[in-house]
Design a protein around this motif. Structure first.
Motif, PDB file in Angstrom:
ATOM      1  N   LEU A   1      -9.921  68.595  -2.474  1.00  0.00           N
ATOM      2  CA  LEU A   1      -8.467  68.644  -2.586  1.00  0.00           C
ATOM      3  C   LEU A   1      -8.014  70.040  -3.000  1.00  0.00           C
ATOM      4  N   PRO A   2      -6.932  70.521  -2.409  1.00  0.00           N
ATOM      5  CA  PRO A   2      -6.439  71.847  -2.813  1.00  0.00           C
ATOM      6  C   PRO A   2      -5.957  71.823  -4.263  1.00  0.00           C
ATOM      7  N   ALA A   3      -6.138  72.934  -4.924  1.00  0.00           N
ATOM      8  CA  ALA A   3      -5.725  73.024  -6.337  1.00  0.00           C
ATOM      9  C   ALA A   3      -4.248  73.364  -6.427  1.00  0.00           C
ATOM     10  N   PHE A   4      -3.443  72.459  -5.847  1.00  0.00           N
ATOM     11  CA  PHE A   4      -2.001  72.684  -5.867  1.00  0.00           C
ATOM     12  C   PHE A   4      -1.434  72.395  -7.264  1.00  0.00           C
ATOM     13  N   GLU A   5      -0.533  73.250  -7.680  1.00  0.00           N
ATOM     14  CA  GLU A   5       0.256  72.989  -8.885  1.00  0.00           C
ATOM     15  C   GLU A   5       1.708  72.901  -8.426  1.00  0.00           C
ATOM     16  N   ALA A   6       2.028  71.772  -7.825  1.00  0.00           N
ATOM     17  CA  ALA A   6       3.371  71.614  -7.254  1.00  0.00           C
ATOM     18  C   ALA A   6       4.416  71.718  -8.343  1.00  0.00           C
ATOM     19  N   ARG A   7       5.480  72.449  -8.082  1.00  0.00           N
ATOM     20  CA  ARG A   7       6.546  72.630  -9.063  1.00  0.00           C
ATOM     21  C   ARG A   7       7.895  72.594  -8.361  1.00  0.00           C
ATOM     22  N   THR A   8       8.900  72.318  -9.106  1.00  0.00           N
ATOM     23  CA  THR A   8      10.243  72.271  -8.531  1.00  0.00           C
ATOM     24  C   THR A   8      10.665  73.659  -8.077  1.00  0.00           C
ATOM     25  N   GLY A   9      11.465  73.683  -7.022  1.00  0.00           N
ATOM     26  CA  GLY A   9      11.984  74.941  -6.521  1.00  0.00           C
ATOM     27  C   GLY A   9      11.086  75.653  -5.539  1.00  0.00           C
ATOM     28  N   ALA A  10       9.957  75.051  -5.156  1.00  0.00           N
ATOM     29  CA  ALA A  10       9.030  75.730  -4.243  1.00  0.00           C
ATOM     30  C   ALA A  10       8.282  74.708  -3.401  1.00  0.00           C
ATOM     31  N   LEU A  11       7.673  75.234  -2.324  1.00  0.00           N
ATOM     32  CA  LEU A  11       6.866  74.417  -1.422  1.00  0.00           C
ATOM     33  C   LEU A  11       5.391  74.732  -1.607  1.00  0.00           C
ATOM     34  N   CYS A  12       4.560  73.707  -1.438  1.00  0.00           N
ATOM     35  CA  CYS A  12       3.122  73.879  -1.243  1.00  0.00           C
ATOM     36  C   CYS A  12       2.830  73.420   0.179  1.00  0.00           C
ATOM     37  N   VAL A  13       2.094  74.214   0.933  1.00  0.00           N
ATOM     38  CA  VAL A  13       1.843  73.917   2.345  1.00  0.00           C
ATOM     39  C   VAL A  13       0.367  73.634   2.554  1.00  0.00           C
ATOM     40  N   LEU A  14       0.073  72.454   3.085  1.00  0.00           N
ATOM     41  CA  LEU A  14      -1.276  72.064   3.459  1.00  0.00           C
ATOM     42  C   LEU A  14      -1.365  72.111   4.987  1.00  0.00           C
TER      43      LEU A  14
ATOM     44  N   GLU B   1       0.678  71.615  10.939  1.00  0.00           N
ATOM     45  CA  GLU B   1      -0.461  71.824  11.824  1.00  0.00           C
ATOM     46  C   GLU B   1      -0.907  73.278  11.740  1.00  0.00           C
ATOM     47  N   SER B   2      -2.209  73.485  11.752  1.00  0.00           N
ATOM     48  CA  SER B   2      -2.751  74.840  11.626  1.00  0.00           C
ATOM     49  C   SER B   2      -2.166  75.760  12.691  1.00  0.00           C
ATOM     50  N   GLY B   3      -1.751  76.932  12.264  1.00  0.00           N
ATOM     51  CA  GLY B   3      -1.215  77.913  13.191  1.00  0.00           C
ATOM     52  C   GLY B   3       0.256  77.761  13.488  1.00  0.00           C
ATOM     53  N   ALA B   4       0.880  76.679  13.031  1.00  0.00           N
ATOM     54  CA  ALA B   4       2.296  76.445  13.319  1.00  0.00           C
ATOM     55  C   ALA B   4       3.142  76.921  12.141  1.00  0.00           C
ATOM     56  N   SER B   5       4.312  77.420  12.457  1.00  0.00           N
ATOM     57  CA  SER B   5       5.239  77.837  11.411  1.00  0.00           C
ATOM     58  C   SER B   5       6.028  76.627  10.925  1.00  0.00           C
ATOM     59  N   LEU B   6       6.609  76.752   9.746  1.00  0.00           N
ATOM     60  CA  LEU B   6       7.420  75.666   9.204  1.00  0.00           C
ATOM     61  C   LEU B   6       8.705  75.525  10.011  1.00  0.00           C
ATOM     62  N   PRO B   7       9.250  74.308  10.108  1.00  0.00           N
ATOM     63  CA  PRO B   7      10.521  74.121  10.808  1.00  0.00           C
ATOM     64  C   PRO B   7      11.631  74.966  10.189  1.00  0.00           C
ATOM     65  N   VAL B   8      12.646  75.240  10.984  1.00  0.00           N
ATOM     66  CA  VAL B   8      13.729  76.134  10.568  1.00  0.00           C
ATOM     67  C   VAL B   8      14.349  75.744   9.235  1.00  0.00           C
ATOM     68  N   PRO B   9      14.640  74.457   8.956  1.00  0.00           N
ATOM     69  CA  PRO B   9      15.288  74.137   7.667  1.00  0.00           C
ATOM     70  C   PRO B   9      14.483  74.550   6.450  1.00  0.00           C
ATOM     71  N   LEU B  10      13.167  74.665   6.571  1.00  0.00           N
ATOM     72  CA  LEU B  10      12.329  75.038   5.430  1.00  0.00           C
ATOM     73  C   LEU B  10      11.917  76.503   5.489  1.00  0.00           C
ATOM     74  N   GLY B  11      12.393  77.213   6.502  1.00  0.00           N
ATOM     75  CA  GLY B  11      11.949  78.589   6.689  1.00  0.00           C
ATOM     76  C   GLY B  11      12.323  79.526   5.561  1.00  0.00           C
ATOM     77  N   GLU B  12      13.418  79.260   4.875  1.00  0.00           N
ATOM     78  CA  GLU B  12      13.875  80.152   3.805  1.00  0.00           C
ATOM     79  C   GLU B  12      13.445  79.689   2.420  1.00  0.00           C
TER      80      GLU B  12
ATOM     81  N   ALA C   1      10.961  79.090  -0.641  1.00  0.00           N
ATOM     82  CA  ALA C   1       9.798  79.823  -1.148  1.00  0.00           C
ATOM     83  C   ALA C   1       8.547  78.957  -1.091  1.00  0.00           C
ATOM     84  N   VAL C   2       7.454  79.538  -0.603  1.00  0.00           N
ATOM     85  CA  VAL C   2       6.155  78.862  -0.541  1.00  0.00           C
ATOM     86  C   VAL C   2       5.307  79.391  -1.684  1.00  0.00           C
ATOM     87  N   SER C   3       4.959  78.504  -2.611  1.00  0.00           N
ATOM     88  CA  SER C   3       4.203  78.937  -3.784  1.00  0.00           C
ATOM     89  C   SER C   3       2.702  78.955  -3.518  1.00  0.00           C
TER      90      SER C   3
END
Length: 890
Positions: free
Chosen positions: A175-188, A314-325, A327-329
């Motif tokens: 499992l990834p060592a994510f420390e999910a927090r408010t105000g940001a995204l974690c991307v798997l 999906e690997s190699g794909a960018s995030l959809p436009v609504p999430l593009g701005e 912050a990815v932590s």
């Protein structure tokens, strides 16, 4: 004239002095069994018995053959047309017909105790009849081929339930060592089928088990993922969380299908998510499949610092436009499986009852994804190529050659070939509704489409045992993965595809939910009903505007004006697996828009019919209707024979600009057998002939198959409907003949390799053909691999060399060499030179009297003319390509 199953038994006593009394005693015992199974005696002759069963009596015929077999008879099993001369009652008839001759020929060439099955019957059974090995002989001037029935394991349906014995694959990824927090995204990130959904779920359970989960739901519904996540949370907990009046009002509007603004949705989501989990983390599965309105609500909450999110992409794909701005932590990519880990995974699924050798072979076929690896094992058990016995999981017919790598999509489509019509209708309904639906919705959809399913509960239970669906809370069912959905949608015939989507449009309108009109418009578009789609889209504008979903309203308005599904896709309302390449090609429905029922009319789902009556969207099968041995009162329909791969797999961008539709012709149509067969070729030897009675002296040993007209005919793929599809090309098909008879799947493998732009597989097939001395064909496949790689110069060099070598061969081979070279020249962007080369091939074919070569050249010339905008000339060449005899060129 009726179609019947015919079993012919030839007396072969061990004691050559056994007389008529011995035969009569043995025959009487056989007829006693026949009386209990509903068959008829249609021929009685010294040393011969012939009985028949109805087309729906395959199970009875198998029971008759296998239960208490008499080792002093050899048996032939065939099906075809019978002419009844005398009706002697339920157990006796006098009949004539070629099927009797076929069954007798098979019985004549079979050894004592063996059952030889006609190849067409193996194919028509849809994989139900299991065979091991083949025999080929010449009787008179007729070449006869039969597959030896596996008497120990004759039926696939008796073995496939072993799939239900498999344990759930253990989760082995770190499992990834994510420390999910408010105000940001974690991307798997993960490959399709790479275990991303499982990893996301394990991450949620380990850290925030009460969190909300966004997942793809109803196709084309704005705010559908948000509504589904909240509804699922309420269903699991049984009540609503405490909400402010504004959030409560937003939930009421959302649950009634009226929708709400992004700001109201963000208020609702924030309060609900924090009430369920103090951490305020939302998990998003397959983020590319979520509607943009739901993602925009989530983005507002994250950007405001109220919530955090963990999303699967999906690997190699960018995030959809609504999430593009946003912050990815943190980000993490799941690694591919190694061969050792994959083999261990399969062994754990079988409780270590799968030997390491076979685990590695099956694992290698499905690498590098967990879905491919697990489906490799599941398909092996489902098809009964592997059996679960007291000795463990073992191959039914051990083979030395390694299994070829195959995509999970192909494995699933092959498994789908075995699903009976009742269960298949349910799978198709779930897929059309987005991969997840309530049971009542499925029943309503099928009713609107003119079909119904008896005992649906049993069908759902069966599909769950075999891993097609998962039963969820709230009477919902879901397809196991997105790849399952893609396989089902890709296997739908065009007519069923349109009928089900038209019924889905009607179902959405009948729901009386305002935002469901967007989904109805999308389904109508996928059904090819442009008029209804436009009407429904315009009706959806008012509720979208009232809810404050302005961006979606604009996209729907543009869709209504241009009938372009890309406008909906740009708002996340059109998935990649809905089969959009088949949409908007039907004739526009010109129904009066003022009629209230204009948007509610539906097309009845066609019943399965014999091959001559099926739609062009389903591949025709010369074996006729599929025969089913499954006994069930709730499955009255008999499904048609289906191809393992019908050519609808999307072409990879790396494929040549000019697609290829056919590499070779056919040496012998009988060589193209069902994938369910295990055609280990066994040619009748001189010793076999001598062991038979003197009456069989007309049998001649079958000689080694000559290469005959083995050739490579490369021609442009048919561009039918290019204008209507906005330039979308029809997927090509491929037939490979003159290939080794022990590889009946080579045509499908070569076809899929070309369609997905897979030069590695083409190289492997070329090596296999070269090992069988099919050097000319191997050289052309090598050249096609170069074209797929984009190395047109190397392809031209190889094909020119092949053409030079062909000068020492027949005029037919010279024609094929010229035509293959012509395709490569066309792919290089030199249409005039390609035309001249194709004309040279045409001249060689005419000189050699090769009508087939002439037609292939004419068809390719038609493609070249069409591409050049010379439609009149293209039409003339096309007419010549299908004419009984060709005349001078136009």
């Amino acid at each position: 004239m009726t179609r019947r199953l015919v079993v012919c038994l030839r007396w072969r006593p061990r004691d050559q002095d056994a007389g008529a009394d011995a035969f009569a005693a043995a025959a009487s015992a056989i007829l006693e069994r026949l009386a209990t199974l509903g068959g008829r005696l249609i021929l009685w002759h010294p040393e011969w018995l012939c009985v028949d069963f109805g087309i729906d009596g395959l199970q009875d015929a198998i029971d008759f053959i296998v239960d208490h077999p008499h080792e002093e008879f050899s048996t032939g099993f065939a099906y075809g047309t019978l002419h009844e001369l005398v009706d002697g009652g339920p157990m006796l008839a006098a009949c004539l017909g070629p099927v009797i001759e076929s069954a007798m020929a098979l019985a004549r060439m079979a050894r004592a105790g063996d059952v030889l099955v006609e190849p067409g019957l193996v194919k028509a059974s849809g994989g139900e009849l299991l065979v091991q090995g083949a025999r080929v002989a010449t009787i008179g001037s007729t070449r006869v081929r039969g597959f030896r029935l596996d008497m120990e394991h004759p039926q696939r349906s008796l073995e496939c339930e072993s799939v239900a014995q498999l344990s759930a694959p253990p989760f082995r990824a770190r499992l990834p060592a994510f420390e999910a927090r408010t105000g940001a995204l974690c991307v798997l990130s993960a490959l399709r089928g790479g275990g991303g959904s499982r990893a996301l779920d394990e991450q949620r359970k380990a850290q925030h088990p009460e969190s909300l989960v966004f997942s793809a739901n109803a196709t084309g519904v704005p705010l559908g993922a948000l509504r589904s996540a909240l509804a699922q949370s309420r269903m699991l907990t049984g009540d609503l969380p405490p909400l402010s009046p504004g959030a409560q009002a937003a939930w009421n509007s959302l649950s009634q299908g009226t929708g709400c603004s992004r700001q109201a949705g963000a208020l609702l989501l924030g309060e609900w998510a924090r009430a369920r989990s103090a951490a305020g983390i939302v998990y998003v599965e397959d983020v590319a499949e979520i509607d943009f309105d739901s993602l925009e609500v989530l983005a507002l909450c994250v950007e405001a610092g109220e919530l955090g999110a963990v999303v699967l992409a999906e690997s190699g794909a960018s995030l959809p436009v609504p999430l593009g701005e946003v912050a990815v932590s943190q980000s993490h990519t799941l690694p591919e499986l190694s061969l050792q880990d994959a083999a261990t995974l399969l062994q754990s699924m079988t409780g270590n009852e799968l030997a390491a050798e076979w685990a590695e072979r099956l694992a290698a076929r499905g690498l590098p994804t967990p879905l491919g690896v697990t489906q490799s094992l599941v398909e092996a058990l489902d098809s009964a190529s592997f059996l679960w016995t007291d000795a463990g999981v073992v191959p039914r017919v051990p083979r030395d050659e390694p299994l070829q790598p195959e995509l999970p999509l192909l494995l699933l489509r092959r498994r789908l070939h075995f699903v009976e019509m009742t269960e298949r209708l349910l799978l198709e309904a779930i897929a059309v509704l987005g991969g997840r639906a309530e049971r009542s919705q499925l029943a309503s959809l099928l009713k609107l489409a003119g079909r119904s399913v008896n005992n649906a509960d049993a069908a759902f239970a069966f599909l769950e045992r075999l891993g097609w669906i998962a039963i969820e809370a709230g009477d919902r069912v879901a397809l196991t993965t997105r790849t399952h959905r893609r396989a089902i949608v890709a296997s739908l015939s065009d007519k069923r595809f349109r009928a089900l989507h038209q019924a889905a449009a009607t179902l959405a309108v009948d729901s009386a939910e305002p935002l469901a009109l967007v989904s109805a418009a999308l389904h109508a578009a996928l059904a090819g009903n442009v008029g209804k789609a436009t009407l429904l889209a315009r009706r959806a504008l008012a509720p979208l505007a009232a809810a404050g979903l302005d961006a979606t309203a604009q996209a729907v308005e543009e869709f209504a004006a241009a009938a372009d599904l890309d406008r909906l896709r740009q708002r996340g309302l059109q998935w990649s697996e809905t089969g959009a390449e088949r949409a908007l090609v039907a004739s526009d429905d010109s129904a009066d828009a003022s009629a209230p029922e204009a948007a509610r009319r539906t097309e009845t789902l066609p019943a399965e019919a014999p091959s001559e009556a099926r739609s062009a969207g389903e591949r025709r099968d010369s074996a006729g209707p599929r025969l089913s041995a499954r006994r069930s009162s709730d499955t009255p329909e008999r499904p048609s024979a289906r191809a393992l791969a019908d050519g609808s797999v999307p072409r990879a961008p790396a494929a040549p600009d000019l697609p290829l539709s056919e590499l070779v012709g056919s040496v012998d149509a009988g060589e193209d057998v069902a994938a369910a067969a295990d055609p280990e070729r066994e040619v009748v030897s001189d010793g076999d002939i001598e062991a038979m009675s003197a009456e069989d002296s007309e049998l001649k040993p079958a000689s080694e198959e000559p290469e005959g007209d083995v050739h490579a005919v490369a021609e442009a793929a048919h561009l039918a409907g290019a204008e209507a599809n906005g330039g979308t090309r029809a997927a090509p098909t491929l037939r490979v003949a003159g290939v080794p008879s022990n590889d009946s799947l080579m045509p499908e493998r070569a076809s899929l390799a070309l369609q997905r732009g897979d030069p590695v597989t083409l190289d492997q097939l070329a090596r296999q053909l070269r090992s069988e001395a099919h050097n000319m064909l191997a050289d052309r496949l090598d050249a096609m691999a170069c074209l797929v790689r984009g190395n047109t110069g190397e392809a031209l060099r190889r094909l020119r060399d092949a053409k030079q070598r062909a000068r020492q061969l027949s005029l037919s081979e010279q024609c094929r060499a010229s035509l293959a070279l012509s395709v490569a020249i066309a792919a290089a962007g030199r249409p005039i030179d390609a035309m001249l080369e194709a004309l040279e091939g045409l001249a060689q074919a005419r000189r050699g009297g090769d009508l087939r070569g002439e037609r292939a050249c004419a068809k390719f010339l038609a493609q070249l003319a069409h591409k050049a905008g010379q439609d009149q000339i293209a039409g003339a060449w096309q007419d010549l390509s299908v004419s009984p005899s060709l005349h001078p060129s136009p």
